[in-house]
Design an enzyme around this catalytic site. Sequence first.
Site, PDB file in Angstrom:
ATOM      1  N   SER A  48       0.844  -1.193   0.000  1.00  0.00           N
ATOM      2  CA  SER A  48       0.000   0.000   0.000  1.00  0.00           C
ATOM      3  C   SER A  48       0.883   1.249   0.000  1.00  0.00           C
ATOM      4  O   SER A  48       1.807   1.345  -0.803  1.00  0.00           O
ATOM      5  CB  SER A  48      -0.934  -0.055   1.210  1.00  0.00           C
ATOM      6  OG  SER A  48      -1.981   0.879   1.079  1.00  0.00           O
ATOM      7  N   ASP A 167      -5.109  -3.658  -2.865  1.00  0.00           N
ATOM      8  CA  ASP A 167      -4.175  -3.316  -1.794  1.00  0.00           C
ATOM      9  C   ASP A 167      -3.448  -4.539  -1.220  1.00  0.00           C
ATOM     10  O   ASP A 167      -4.075  -5.476  -0.732  1.00  0.00           O
ATOM     11  CB  ASP A 167      -4.964  -2.623  -0.679  1.00  0.00           C
ATOM     12  CG  ASP A 167      -4.068  -1.926   0.320  1.00  0.00           C
ATOM     13  OD1 ASP A 167      -2.863  -2.237   0.358  1.00  0.00           O
ATOM     14  OD2 ASP A 167      -4.560  -1.081   1.075  1.00  0.00           O
TER      15      ASP A 167
END
Length: 349
Positions: A48, A167
């Site tokens: 991320s 993510d």
Amino acid sequence: MMFIWDEEWNISFAGCGFRCIYHMGVLSCILQHAPQLLHGASKICGASSGCLVAAALTTGIPIEDVCVHLLSTAKEVRKHTLRVFHPSFSLLRTVQDFLLEKLPDDAHLRASGKLCVSLTRVADGQNVLVSEFDSREDLIQVLMCSCFVPMYCGVIPPLYRGMQYVDGALSNNMPLSEQRNTITVAPFSGESDICPREGTFNFFEVHCGNVSIQVNTGNLHRMCTSFLPPAPEKLAEICHNGYMDALRFVTERDLVERQCFTSMLVTDMDLTRRLASGPYAQHHHWMDQRHTENLPISIKKVLCEACMDSHDGGARWCRLTEVLPVKLLLCVLTVFTLPLKLIFLLLKR
């Protein structure tokens, strides 16, 4: 515990949204006091927002540039009543624009074999680690996939080599943390090597995406501010906390390079004199000096400029919108005007 220089080691940065300003403080400390810890690492990993930090390190993007981008994005988000969910704002687009502007042409060559990015495959929810990149565009696509939080960043996940990924923090927020000589960095109190230390004893902890997080009110607040960016003054404090936590880590393991520390100290003293006589000197009262005093001047200057911008002519309105009655009124108005804004944006496109 002494650090073993004879073995290979990795550094892994946890994804944490806007709190990755903490990583900027950690990096500024390590670069100042123990640069070999970064330069000699076998792999620099991230998921991320953590993968953007890792990518900056491996491709040569100055951390000051990352800091400027993060602060300007936070400022832009705070302008909107609906924050990142406002239809005119796209968090993923800001990430893409930053990467297109800052990544060098040979970024994929610099990153291959050194950078490790965590992705979550949509098809089966499995974690995928990517360390080889065929082109600059290939690298950008991997980073965008790792930063895509479903619903928060959009609805349709981006593609990488024909498959949808989201993510990386959802499946593995600390790549290669299972390896013994991996230095883990997270802005949540827990068992990471570099992380905040809570003053109270914690009986419970959870593992979120391979990251140990203690169950306490401090971490609850940290989670919230990861998605909803606080004011620049608070971001400056988070950055300074990262610096001090990293300083504790390198000091406890006797990793401080004395010669490097002396030369950096001389440079910082020179920059301090120039900054004190510059246009920022009169604006230091906007920040609590305890929250920036140990940071390198280059980072302190970036934070000072962000705080100056937040106290310009339009800042009074920004502060007014933080008052609860005004905030509620704006939310009501947004609900009624949102359809008109959506129609306008669709026509514009």
